[in-house]
Design a protein around this motif. Structure first.
Motif, PDB file in Angstrom:
ATOM      1  N   LYS A   1      38.628  44.406  46.010  1.00 15.09           N
ATOM      2  CA  LYS A   1      38.625  43.231  45.134  1.00 15.09           C
ATOM      3  C   LYS A   1      39.134  41.998  45.893  1.00 15.09           C
ATOM      4  O   LYS A   1      39.978  42.108  46.785  1.00 15.09           O
ATOM      5  CB  LYS A   1      39.480  43.489  43.904  1.00 15.09           C
TER       6      LYS A   1
ATOM      7  N   TYR B   1      30.361  40.003  40.996  1.00 15.14           N
ATOM      8  CA  TYR B   1      31.200  39.173  40.141  1.00 15.14           C
ATOM      9  C   TYR B   1      31.825  40.050  39.065  1.00 15.14           C
ATOM     10  O   TYR B   1      31.137  40.868  38.446  1.00 15.14           O
ATOM     11  CB  TYR B   1      30.312  38.088  39.510  1.00 15.14           C
ATOM     12  N   LEU B   2      33.132  39.873  38.809  1.00 17.92           N
ATOM     13  CA  LEU B   2      33.812  40.612  37.751  1.00 17.92           C
ATOM     14  C   LEU B   2      34.222  39.712  36.592  1.00 17.92           C
ATOM     15  O   LEU B   2      34.020  40.058  35.436  1.00 17.92           O
ATOM     16  CB  LEU B   2      35.037  41.339  38.309  1.00 17.92           C
ATOM     17  N   ASN B   3      34.819  38.551  36.903  1.00 15.79           N
ATOM     18  CA  ASN B   3      35.270  37.634  35.860  1.00 15.79           C
ATOM     19  C   ASN B   3      35.635  36.309  36.498  1.00 15.79           C
ATOM     20  O   ASN B   3      35.827  36.226  37.707  1.00 15.79           O
ATOM     21  CB  ASN B   3      36.480  38.214  35.128  1.00 15.79           C
ATOM     22  N   SER B   4      35.738  35.264  35.683  1.00 15.90           N
ATOM     23  CA  SER B   4      36.160  33.962  36.216  1.00 15.90           C
ATOM     24  C   SER B   4      36.892  33.150  35.162  1.00 15.90           C
ATOM     25  O   SER B   4      36.745  33.391  33.953  1.00 15.90           O
ATOM     26  CB  SER B   4      34.966  33.172  36.754  1.00 15.90           C
ATOM     27  N   TRP B   5      37.668  32.202  35.665  1.00 22.42           N
ATOM     28  CA  TRP B   5      38.427  31.286  34.829  1.00 22.42           C
ATOM     29  C   TRP B   5      38.322  29.909  35.462  1.00 22.42           C
ATOM     30  O   TRP B   5      38.595  29.747  36.646  1.00 22.42           O
ATOM     31  CB  TRP B   5      39.896  31.711  34.780  1.00 22.42           C
TER      32      TRP B   5
ATOM     33  N   CYS C   1      38.061  26.668  39.902  1.00 23.16           N
ATOM     34  CA  CYS C   1      37.608  27.901  39.271  1.00 23.16           C
ATOM     35  C   CYS C   1      38.134  29.081  40.090  1.00 23.16           C
ATOM     36  O   CYS C   1      38.127  29.041  41.321  1.00 23.16           O
ATOM     37  CB  CYS C   1      36.081  27.940  39.210  1.00 23.16           C
TER      38      CYS C   1
ATOM     39  N   GLN D   1      37.571  33.164  40.652  1.00 25.12           N
ATOM     40  CA  GLN D   1      36.608  34.236  40.406  1.00 25.12           C
ATOM     41  C   GLN D   1      37.120  35.539  40.989  1.00 25.12           C
ATOM     42  O   GLN D   1      37.409  35.611  42.187  1.00 25.12           O
ATOM     43  CB  GLN D   1      35.246  33.911  41.031  1.00 25.12           C
TER      44      GLN D   1
END
Length: 78
Positions: free
Chosen positions: A3, A35-39, A47, A49
């Motif tokens: 990761k 891609y797993l998640n982003s904010w 951003c 990720q």
């Protein structure tokens, strides 16, 4: 699968254009980059990720596609 946290710092005035291209073409990941998640924080033009891959070099291939909009930082996670 390892990761990574990718930090995207959008270049001034280019966040909207970045999202226009993203909406038209998608993330444009090379095979083997996931891609797993982003904010995102639009106010700070940043951003985060969470992603994974077995090949760190794939990130740099992907970064080249977006470097006109974004300065990237890559952090391997334990």
């Amino acid at each position: 699968m390892k990761k990574y946290m990718v930090v995207e710092n959008f270049k001034p005035g280019l966040m909207d254009e970045n999202y226009r291209v993203y909406n038209a073409k998608g993330r444009q990941f090379p095979d083997g980059l996931y891609y797993l998640n982003s904010w995102a924080n639009a106010e700070k033009n940043i951003c985060f990720q969470l992603m994974e891959s077995n090949d760190e070099a794939l990130f740099y291939e992907w970064f080249k596609k977006w470097e006109q909009f974004v300065d990237f930082e890559l952090f391997p996670l334990d």
